[in-house]
Design a protein around this motif. Structure first.
Motif, mmCIF file in Angstrom:
data_model
loop_
_atom_site.group_PDB
_atom_site.id
_atom_site.type_symbol
_atom_site.label_atom_id
_atom_site.label_comp_id
_atom_site.label_asym_id
_atom_site.label_seq_id
_atom_site.Cartn_x
_atom_site.Cartn_y
_atom_site.Cartn_z
ATOM 1 N N GLY A 1 0.819 -1.215 0.000
ATOM 2 C CA GLY A 1 0.000 0.000 0.000
ATOM 3 C C GLY A 1 0.849 1.260 0.000
ATOM 4 O O GLY A 1 0.517 2.242 -0.684
ATOM 5 N N LYS A 2 1.931 1.231 0.741
ATOM 6 C CA LYS A 2 2.825 2.391 0.772
ATOM 7 C C LYS A 2 3.416 2.647 -0.614
ATOM 8 O O LYS A 2 3.482 3.783 -1.079
ATOM 9 N N TRP A 3 3.827 1.561 -1.279
ATOM 10 C CA TRP A 3 4.387 1.724 -2.632
ATOM 11 C C TRP A 3 3.329 2.266 -3.590
ATOM 12 O O TRP A 3 3.595 3.182 -4.379
ATOM 13 N N TYR A 4 2.116 1.710 -3.512
ATOM 14 C CA TYR A 4 1.044 2.142 -4.428
ATOM 15 C C TYR A 4 0.755 3.626 -4.233
ATOM 16 O O TYR A 4 0.631 4.379 -5.196
ATOM 17 N N GLY A 5 0.660 4.055 -2.981
ATOM 18 C CA GLY A 5 0.396 5.464 -2.735
ATOM 19 C C GLY A 5 1.515 6.365 -3.219
ATOM 20 O O GLY A 5 1.272 7.487 -3.697
ATOM 21 N N SER A 6 2.749 5.868 -3.156
ATOM 22 C CA SER A 6 3.893 6.708 -3.509
ATOM 23 C C SER A 6 3.933 7.061 -4.992
ATOM 24 O O SER A 6 4.366 8.169 -5.354
ATOM 25 N N ILE A 7 3.482 6.137 -5.858
ATOM 26 C CA ILE A 7 3.592 6.428 -7.294
ATOM 27 C C ILE A 7 2.616 7.535 -7.712
ATOM 28 O O ILE A 7 2.868 8.260 -8.668
ATOM 29 N N PHE A 8 1.524 7.675 -6.963
ATOM 30 C CA PHE A 8 0.585 8.762 -7.262
ATOM 31 C C PHE A 8 1.035 10.048 -6.572
ATOM 32 O O PHE A 8 0.895 11.141 -7.120
ATOM 33 N N ALA B 1 2.404 8.420 -11.688
ATOM 34 C CA ALA B 1 1.084 7.909 -12.084
ATOM 35 C C ALA B 1 0.062 9.003 -11.791
ATOM 36 O O ALA B 1 0.244 9.789 -10.857
ATOM 37 N N SER B 2 -1.017 9.017 -12.572
ATOM 38 C CA SER B 2 -1.990 10.101 -12.464
ATOM 39 C C SER B 2 -3.172 9.728 -11.576
ATOM 40 O O SER B 2 -3.796 8.684 -11.774
ATOM 41 N N ARG B 3 -3.475 10.571 -10.599
ATOM 42 C CA ARG B 3 -4.665 10.347 -9.777
ATOM 43 C C ARG B 3 -5.954 10.639 -10.546
ATOM 44 O O ARG B 3 -7.019 10.197 -10.152
ATOM 45 N N GLY B 4 -5.844 11.388 -11.615
ATOM 46 C CA GLY B 4 -7.045 11.813 -12.327
ATOM 47 C C GLY B 4 -7.608 10.791 -13.286
ATOM 48 O O GLY B 4 -8.721 10.962 -13.794
ATOM 49 N N LEU B 5 -6.873 9.724 -13.557
ATOM 50 C CA LEU B 5 -7.348 8.684 -14.471
ATOM 51 C C LEU B 5 -7.887 7.537 -13.640
ATOM 52 O O LEU B 5 -7.148 6.905 -12.879
ATOM 53 N N THR B 6 -9.175 7.246 -13.769
ATOM 54 C CA THR B 6 -9.805 6.326 -12.830
ATOM 55 C C THR B 6 -10.453 5.117 -13.467
ATOM 56 O O THR B 6 -11.061 4.304 -12.767
ATOM 57 N N ASN C 1 -5.664 8.255 -3.611
ATOM 58 C CA ASN C 1 -6.011 9.663 -3.424
ATOM 59 C C ASN C 1 -5.344 10.296 -2.202
ATOM 60 O O ASN C 1 -5.722 11.409 -1.805
ATOM 61 N N GLY C 2 -4.395 9.580 -1.590
ATOM 62 C CA GLY C 2 -3.593 10.216 -0.565
ATOM 63 C C GLY C 2 -3.719 9.671 0.843
ATOM 64 O O GLY C 2 -3.001 10.112 1.749
ATOM 65 N N SER C 3 -4.644 8.716 1.087
ATOM 66 C CA SER C 3 -4.764 8.146 2.433
ATOM 67 C C SER C 3 -3.525 7.313 2.763
ATOM 68 O O SER C 3 -2.914 6.710 1.876
ATOM 69 N N ALA D 1 -1.013 2.783 6.229
ATOM 70 C CA ALA D 1 -0.896 2.308 7.615
ATOM 71 C C ALA D 1 -2.183 2.535 8.411
ATOM 72 O O ALA D 1 -2.410 1.883 9.433
ATOM 73 N N GLN D 2 -3.011 3.448 7.971
ATOM 74 C CA GLN D 2 -4.311 3.662 8.607
ATOM 75 C C GLN D 2 -5.436 2.985 7.817
ATOM 76 O O GLN D 2 -6.382 2.448 8.390
ATOM 77 N N THR D 3 -5.310 3.012 6.505
ATOM 78 C CA THR D 3 -6.391 2.509 5.640
ATOM 79 C C THR D 3 -6.585 1.005 5.785
ATOM 80 O O THR D 3 -7.728 0.527 5.905
#
Length: 430
Positions: A236-243, A248-253, A406-408, A411-413
């Motif tokens: 999860g930490k790695w996934y969040g880091s690329i955005f 990687a783009s947060r705007g493409l969903t 989207n930034g969460s 470690a909490q999510t």
């Protein structure tokens, strides 16, 4: 066809499913059943299946009438149609992860006596295993899948990045791919990296699982939640880091946006399915190739797999025609080839061999991709868990990946996800 584009949001469906043991079946049948037209239910307008239906009619004399719904509504609609007691369905597309749920609801006919022995040697054993639940073969495997790392050769060359090799021995780590993606982005590419199926469980299951974190459930019945272990947090930490880094783009969903970005020559690397090859190779000026799916340093090389099966409705009055159709699509090599619709992988072994052999002919840049795909199917393929909790698992895990994108904080999510899934699983009738 693929399982791309599948989005969730089936709260009403989940609420209705929880604790449900079986559904009322049988009822008055629509006119289509009376004239022996085979009624097939799935998603979309059926255009992708027209060639298959036309060919099947020529060889069998059986006409097929197709009814589809938007992809996100498929599973919900199937259940609701059977719940009414008048489904109007003979054959329907089945995501194999829903086989335990559909089996419990009693809406799938038992295909064991019709196909189990015939499937030996004709279908990949793992696909037959995936169609089997509680000792019964309940669906006919139709398609298979894997994932590849597509890249834009022109963008990489502009950045002075050497094109990755296609051999499994040349598999890159995720860190290396992101390093190269940032370099290509710095040289002018709009976006460096992307997953075709944004946030989806199918696409991302292998991130924590390849680090030893499992699929998110464990235990004999796969109803013990396990999504907050160290591997899940690392992934999860790695996934969040690329955005967060902007590579990687947060705007493409959604999947179509990702495919369109790659086809437009604005995306350097795309992890996606081989079903894209036929489409990508038609794009004038798109100079692309493919490499093995990346892996985490210190982890295992793993790839997503499997795709849609066909199920026969337990209440169909057209059993003979339904079985004939499944035999044609699954076990008949010629039928399976028609069902491939270009570059879809198949559960049929002979047909898949032929499909793979054609790909390099379509695009010389893809020489060797047949060997790569065969290697992935035989050595790195991971299937999604068969659990009565899959509906909840897929929906809530996908939402958690979205929050992290989207930034969460992972470690909490993921601990929050653990608690939410545990509450949800308690409502499942076992």
């Amino acid at each position: 066809m693929t399982i791309t584009g599948y989005r969730l949001g089936r709260r009403g469906f989940l609420t209705g499913m929880l604790g449900m043991s079986s559904l009322p079946l049988l009822g008055s049948l629509p006119a289509a059943a009376q004239d022996q037209t085979l009624r097939v239910f799935g998603y979309g307008d059926g255009a992708d299946f027209k060639g298959l239906f036309d060919t099947f009619k020529k060889v069998s004399g059986v006409k097929v009438a197709y009814e589809g719904v938007p992809f996100p509504d498929l599973q919900n609609t199937i259940v609701q149609r059977f719940r009414t007691g008048n489904s109007g369905i003979d054959v329907f597309l089945v995501d194999p992860t829903y086989i335990p749920t559909f089996s419990k609801l009693g809406i799938l006919a038992d295909l064991t006596s019709a196909f189990r022995e015939k499937s030996r040697g004709a279908l990949f054993p793992s696909d037959v295993q995936g169609a089997t639940y509680n000792g019964k073969m309940l669906t006919m495997p139709m398609w298979e899948s894997t994932q590849l790392l597509f890249f834009n050769k022109r963008l990489l060359a502009k950045a002075g990045v050497e094109a990755p090799a296609i051999s499994p021995d040349a598999r890159m780590t995720w860190d290396k791919v992101i390093e190269l993606a940032k370099k290509v982005q710095a040289a002018g590419a709009e976006t460096g990296f992307g997953f075709e199926q944004v946030d989806r469980y199918y696409q991302l299951q292998i991130l924590p699982e390849s680090l030893g974190g499992g699929p998110g459930v464990k235990g004999d019945d796969l109803l013990t939640v396990d999504v907050a272990n160290d591997a899940w947090l690392q992934a999860g930490k790695w996934y969040g880091s690329i955005f967060a880094d902007g590579v990687a783009s947060r705007g493409l969903t959604n999947s179509q946006e990702m495919r369109d970005l790659f086809k437009a020559g604005r995306l350097a690397f795309l992890v996606g399915g081989p079903w894209n090859i036929a489409d990508f190779s038609k794009v004038e000026g798109l100079d692309y190739a493919a490499a093995p799916h990346p892996y985490f340093a210190g982890g295992k090389a793993e790839t997503p797999s499997e795709s849609f099966h066909l199920g026969v409705a337990a209440d169909t009055p057209n059993t003979d025609q339904a079985l004939k159709f499944l035999n044609y699509v699954g076990l008949d090599k010629d039928g399976a080839l028609v069902a491939s619709a270009g570059s879809n992988l198949l559960a049929n072994i002979e047909a898949t061999t032929e499909v793979l052999s054609r790909i390099p002919q379509q695009n010389p840049n893809l020489n060797g991709i047949d060997l790569l795909i065969r290697y992935e199917l035989e050595n790195t393929a991971v299937r999604r868990p068969r659990t009565l909790g899959y509906l909840q698992l897929e929906e809530l895990v996908t939402r958690a990946w979205s929050d992290i994108r989207n930034g969460s904080d992972a470690a909490q999510t993921f601990p929050q996800l653990q608690s939410e899934l545990e509450r949800s699983f308690k409502r499942i009738e076992r």
